[in-house]
Design a protein around this motif. Structure first.
Motif, PDB file in Angstrom:
ATOM      1  N   LYS A 147       0.815  -1.245   0.132  1.00 12.94           N
ATOM      2  CA  LYS A 147       0.068   0.080   0.061  1.00 12.94           C
ATOM      3  C   LYS A 147       0.756   1.330  -0.148  1.00 12.94           C
ATOM      4  O   LYS A 147       0.574   2.372  -0.757  1.00 12.94           O
ATOM      5  CB  LYS A 147      -0.821  -0.026   1.178  1.00 12.94           C
ATOM      6  CG  LYS A 147      -2.039   1.245   1.306  1.00 12.94           C
ATOM      7  CD  LYS A 147      -2.807   0.856   2.368  1.00 12.94           C
ATOM      8  CE  LYS A 147      -2.270   1.124   3.698  1.00 12.94           C
ATOM      9  NZ  LYS A 147      -3.354   0.971   4.673  1.00 12.94           N
ATOM     10  N   GLN A 148       1.918   1.220   0.718  1.00 17.73           N
ATOM     11  CA  GLN A 148       2.841   2.515   0.737  1.00 17.73           C
ATOM     12  C   GLN A 148       3.365   2.633  -0.540  1.00 17.73           C
ATOM     13  O   GLN A 148       3.789   3.821  -0.950  1.00 17.73           O
ATOM     14  CB  GLN A 148       3.929   1.992   1.793  1.00 17.73           C
ATOM     15  CG  GLN A 148       3.347   2.193   3.376  1.00 17.73           C
ATOM     16  CD  GLN A 148       4.257   1.820   4.437  1.00 17.73           C
ATOM     17  OE1 GLN A 148       3.958   1.781   5.602  1.00 17.73           O
ATOM     18  NE2 GLN A 148       5.382   1.166   3.929  1.00 17.73           N
ATOM     19  N   GLY A 149       3.954   1.460  -1.082  1.00 13.50           N
ATOM     20  CA  GLY A 149       4.656   1.587  -2.705  1.00 13.50           C
ATOM     21  C   GLY A 149       6.017   2.044  -2.589  1.00 13.50           C
ATOM     22  O   GLY A 149       6.523   2.431  -3.714  1.00 13.50           O
ATOM     23  N   HIS A 150       6.664   1.908  -1.503  1.00 10.52           N
ATOM     24  CA  HIS A 150       8.393   2.002  -1.325  1.00 10.52           C
ATOM     25  C   HIS A 150       9.016   0.963  -0.991  1.00 10.52           C
ATOM     26  O   HIS A 150      10.174   1.157  -0.512  1.00 10.52           O
ATOM     27  CB  HIS A 150       8.629   3.491  -0.538  1.00 10.52           C
ATOM     28  CG  HIS A 150       8.165   3.428   0.809  1.00 10.52           C
ATOM     29  ND1 HIS A 150       8.605   2.623   1.759  1.00 10.52           N
ATOM     30  CD2 HIS A 150       7.229   4.259   1.411  1.00 10.52           C
ATOM     31  CE1 HIS A 150       8.089   2.837   2.703  1.00 10.52           C
ATOM     32  NE2 HIS A 150       7.117   3.808   2.677  1.00 10.52           N
ATOM     33  N   GLY A 151       8.639  -0.318  -1.167  1.00 12.84           N
ATOM     34  CA  GLY A 151       9.516  -1.333  -0.947  1.00 12.84           C
ATOM     35  C   GLY A 151       9.608  -1.660   0.492  1.00 12.84           C
ATOM     36  O   GLY A 151       8.719  -1.016   1.676  1.00 12.84           O
ATOM     37  N   GLY A 152      10.151  -2.537   0.934  1.00 14.52           N
ATOM     38  CA  GLY A 152      10.751  -2.901   2.377  1.00 14.52           C
ATOM     39  C   GLY A 152      11.380  -4.336   2.595  1.00 14.52           C
ATOM     40  O   GLY A 152      11.705  -4.917   1.653  1.00 14.52           O
ATOM     41  N   LEU A 190       6.287 -10.714  -4.117  1.00 12.41           N
ATOM     42  CA  LEU A 190       6.397  -9.557  -3.742  1.00 12.41           C
ATOM     43  C   LEU A 190       7.729  -8.717  -4.641  1.00 12.41           C
ATOM     44  O   LEU A 190       7.799  -7.458  -4.318  1.00 12.41           O
ATOM     45  CB  LEU A 190       6.364  -9.192  -2.153  1.00 12.41           C
ATOM     46  CG  LEU A 190       5.459  -9.785  -1.310  1.00 12.41           C
ATOM     47  CD1 LEU A 190       5.700  -9.672   0.032  1.00 12.41           C
ATOM     48  CD2 LEU A 190       3.983  -8.810  -1.841  1.00 12.41           C
ATOM     49  N   GLY A 191       8.363  -9.278  -5.191  1.00  7.95           N
ATOM     50  CA  GLY A 191       9.293  -8.736  -5.855  1.00  7.95           C
ATOM     51  C   GLY A 191       9.308  -7.538  -6.804  1.00  7.95           C
ATOM     52  O   GLY A 191       9.761  -6.455  -6.668  1.00  7.95           O
ATOM     53  N   LYS A 192       7.915  -7.345  -7.301  1.00 11.17           N
ATOM     54  CA  LYS A 192       7.268  -6.324  -8.256  1.00 11.17           C
ATOM     55  C   LYS A 192       7.321  -5.110  -7.397  1.00 11.17           C
ATOM     56  O   LYS A 192       7.155  -3.992  -7.943  1.00 11.17           O
ATOM     57  CB  LYS A 192       6.490  -6.639  -9.049  1.00 11.17           C
ATOM     58  CG  LYS A 192       5.082  -7.111  -8.314  1.00 11.17           C
ATOM     59  CD  LYS A 192       3.788  -7.569  -8.882  1.00 11.17           C
ATOM     60  CE  LYS A 192       2.495  -7.721  -8.113  1.00 11.17           C
ATOM     61  NZ  LYS A 192       2.868  -8.536  -7.056  1.00 11.17           N
TER      62      LYS A 192
END
Length: 270
Positions: A147-152, A190-192
């Motif tokens: 949802k945040q869109g900046h990875g992790g 989740l790599g994308k």
């Protein structure tokens, strides 16, 4: 053993850790905080564990009192076998600090038992906490990070037991193998979204889960002989590997792997 120097490697980051008041989870929490990371800590909230909760908060205060740019802590009681526990933990972290960058699924259980004597309740509890609890918590973290869109970075605490059998661990080793497999599959899914998923794989560490071996001098000597470094691990030995996997600058291309931190035990066949 000495804590890691305050290199400020996680400045401004937010993490959540399950099972974070004792053992490996506690060591990771304190390491992250000393590196400038705000950490939301899950624990069961049992009366018998109140001393651990209070002493953790005192250790964090002591870190702050040194004057370094330490992170903050919040703690929330809950059972990770219930999906809402991890959802609440992450919501609280995001409410407090605005985001989630790092998640460590550390909560786990182990009680040695002979194969022929394992009751369904013990097997069910092992699977519920170690496998389902890890899945639910990592899923909740992934939802927030997507949802945040900046990875992790998502870290599942597996074990050398994912690779080796144990005569009194037939209900346990499959759960740790499941965590390794889970991190591999999550990394693909989740790599994308630029979310890295890895497993931390400790060897024999001196925690409450290994207390049965620590109290047996014969077993202890056999374990130490098996480890090329000649000693049982300390929870703080896992702080560096967990920091490495959390830190984007150090491990940005490390994904879908298991980081074995066992003092060389797995490699010692003879």
């Amino acid at each position: 053993m000495a804590a890691l120097p305050a290199w400020n490697l996680l400045k401004g980051k937010t993490a959540a850790v399950t099972g974070g008041t004792t053992g490996i989870g506690r060591a990771i929490v304190l390491a992250y905080i000393s590196q400038g990371c705000n950490v939301a800590v899950n624990h069961l909230g049992l009366d018998k564990d109140e001393g651990l909760r209070h002493s953790l908060l005192e250790e964090v205060k002591a870190i702050e009192d040194t004057g370094i740019k330490a992170g903050k802590i919040l703690e929330l009681a809950g059972d990770v076998t219930k999906p809402e526990t991890s959802t609440s933990l992450i919501q609280e972290a995001v409410s407090q600090w605005g985001k989630l960058d790092i998640f460590v699924a550390n909560a786990g259980v182990f009680k040695p038992a002979e194969l022929l004597n394992i009751e369904p309740s013990l097997l069910d509890h092992s699977v519920d906490v170690n496998v389902k609890g890890t899945f639910y918590s990592c899923q909740a973290a992934a939802r927030q990070m997507v949802k945040q869109g900046h990875g992790g970075s998502i870290i599942g605490v597996s074990s050398v037991s994912a690779l080796l059998g144990g005569g009194f661990q037939t209900h346990y080793t499959p759960t740790k193998a499941a965590i390794l497999s889970m991190m591999q599959s999550m990394a693909i899914a989740l790599g994308k979204d630029k979310i890295r998923c890895n497993a931390l794989m400790p060897g024999t560490i001196g925690t409450s889960l290994a207390a049965h071996d620590m109290k047996n001098p014969t077993k202890m000597a056999a374990l130490e002989e098996r480890i090329p470094l000649g000693r049982i691990g300390d929870p703080n030995d896992m702080a560096g590997p967990a920091l490495f996997l959390a830190c984007e600058e150090m491990s940005r291309y490390v994904n879908a792997t298991g980081l074995l931190a066992d003092g060389g035990m797995y490699s010692k066949l003879q």
